[in-house]
Each structure stands twice: as C-alpha cells, then as structure tokens.
Design a protein around this motif. Structure first.
Motif, short mmCIF file in Angstrom:
data_model
loop_
_atom_site.label_atom_id
_atom_site.label_comp_id
_atom_site.label_asym_id
_atom_site.label_seq_id
_atom_site.Cartn_x
_atom_site.Cartn_y
_atom_site.Cartn_z
N ASN A 173 5.02 -0.35 2.13
CA ASN A 173 5.25 0.44 0.93
C ASN A 173 5.57 -0.46 -0.27
N LYS A 174 6.29 -1.54 -0.03
CA LYS A 174 6.60 -2.50 -1.11
C LYS A 174 5.31 -3.14 -1.62
N ASP A 175 4.46 -3.56 -0.70
CA ASP A 175 3.17 -4.14 -1.10
C ASP A 175 2.32 -3.13 -1.86
N SER A 176 2.35 -1.88 -1.40
CA SER A 176 1.60 -0.82 -2.06
C SER A 176 2.12 -0.57 -3.48
N ALA A 177 3.44 -0.59 -3.65
CA ALA A 177 4.04 -0.38 -4.98
C ALA A 177 3.66 -1.52 -5.92
N VAL A 178 3.68 -2.75 -5.42
CA VAL A 178 3.30 -3.91 -6.25
C VAL A 178 1.84 -3.81 -6.65
N LEU B 240 9.77 0.47 -7.30
CA LEU B 240 9.71 -0.78 -8.05
C LEU B 240 10.18 -0.48 -9.47
N PHE B 241 11.05 -1.33 -10.02
CA PHE B 241 11.52 -1.19 -11.39
C PHE B 241 11.12 -2.42 -12.18
N SER C 211 6.37 4.17 -3.90
CA SER C 211 5.40 4.26 -2.82
C SER C 211 6.11 4.72 -1.55
N GLN C 212 5.53 5.74 -0.89
CA GLN C 212 6.09 6.22 0.39
C GLN C 212 4.98 6.67 1.33
N LYS C 213 3.82 6.06 1.18
CA LYS C 213 2.66 6.46 1.99
C LYS C 213 2.77 6.00 3.44
#
Length: 142
Positions: free
Chosen positions: A84-89, A39-40, A75-77
C-alpha cells in the motif's frame, strides 16, 4: 529521490506516512494490521517546488490538499502495508506529473463549410418530417 519530471525531483524526506486500520483487505475482524497508508506532502513548505509549481499543484489538486497546504494520498487496496505504501507513492508521482504538466493553449479553429451544410440539411429534413406530421389545414394551405 522521486523523479516527477525532468526538472522536478522530490526527496523521500519530504514525504510522511501514517498507517491505520484499513476498511479493505486485511483491515476487518480479528488479527488485523494497520494496512491503510496515507502519504502526506507539504506543498506550501516544499523546497523542491518553485512558487509557480506550487500554485499549479494547489490549483489542480485542490480537493486533495487541506487548509495547511498538505497533499494527502491514501492507499488501502492491498493486504500488505508495504504494498500500500508503494501504491501511494506511485499514485503521488502520477498526480504530481499530471498537476505539473503544462497546459497547452487551445487553437481556435473554424467550423468547416461541409459541417455547416450537413447541419443545415439535417435541420431541413427534421423540419420537413415535422411538417409532414401536422394535421392538414381545412383551407388546404399550411
């Protein structure tokens, strides 16, 4: 819209996502997918943050911000790109909440007399113990 706090709301349009090969689950060997999500968030050019908030974020999250003022959260869990997108957010929201939390100034307090007394008593006991370990002087005095 991502609600960071009562006063800070960041629209999804300010976030950019890039997916690439993950080193974790779902990233190695054949039939791989681009599951790692980065995420940027451009802190410098964000209209959602005030100048004071930008300074606070850049100060507290300086290790995650590059020279252009862009915050990166990876995120790469999980095996799924969406997860992973939801985790990064989610991690981004946690980091921003921490960075924008106001610093509570420390109240100076005095050391209680009982604590001073205990410390001095321990010092006396230690000194006495070490004095007892010494070899006796020939003259009989210490």
């Amino acid at each position: 819209m991502l609600r960071i706090s009562d006063r800070v709301v960041i629209p999804y349009e300010e976030l950019r996502f890039i997916a690439c090969r993950s080193s974790g689950p779902g990233g190695q060997h054949v039939n791989t997918a681009d599951t790692r999500v980065t995420l940027f968030f451009d802190v410098d050019n964000s209209p959602s943050l005030t100048e004071l908030q930008k300074v606070a974020v850049k100060g507290k999250l300086r290790r995650r911000i590059d020279k252009r003022g862009v915050l990166q959260v990876t995120s790469q869990k999980f095996r799924s790109q969406k997860t992973n997108k939801d985790s990064a957010v989610e991690r981004f929201v946690e980091l921003m909440q921490w960075a924008l939390k106001p610093v509570v100034p420390r109240k100076e307090t005095r050391v209680p007399k009982s604590a001073k007394r205990r410390r001095l008593e321990r010092k006396r006991q230690t000194a006495e113990r070490k004095r007892g370990r010494r070899t006796p002087d020939v003259s009989g005095e210490y």
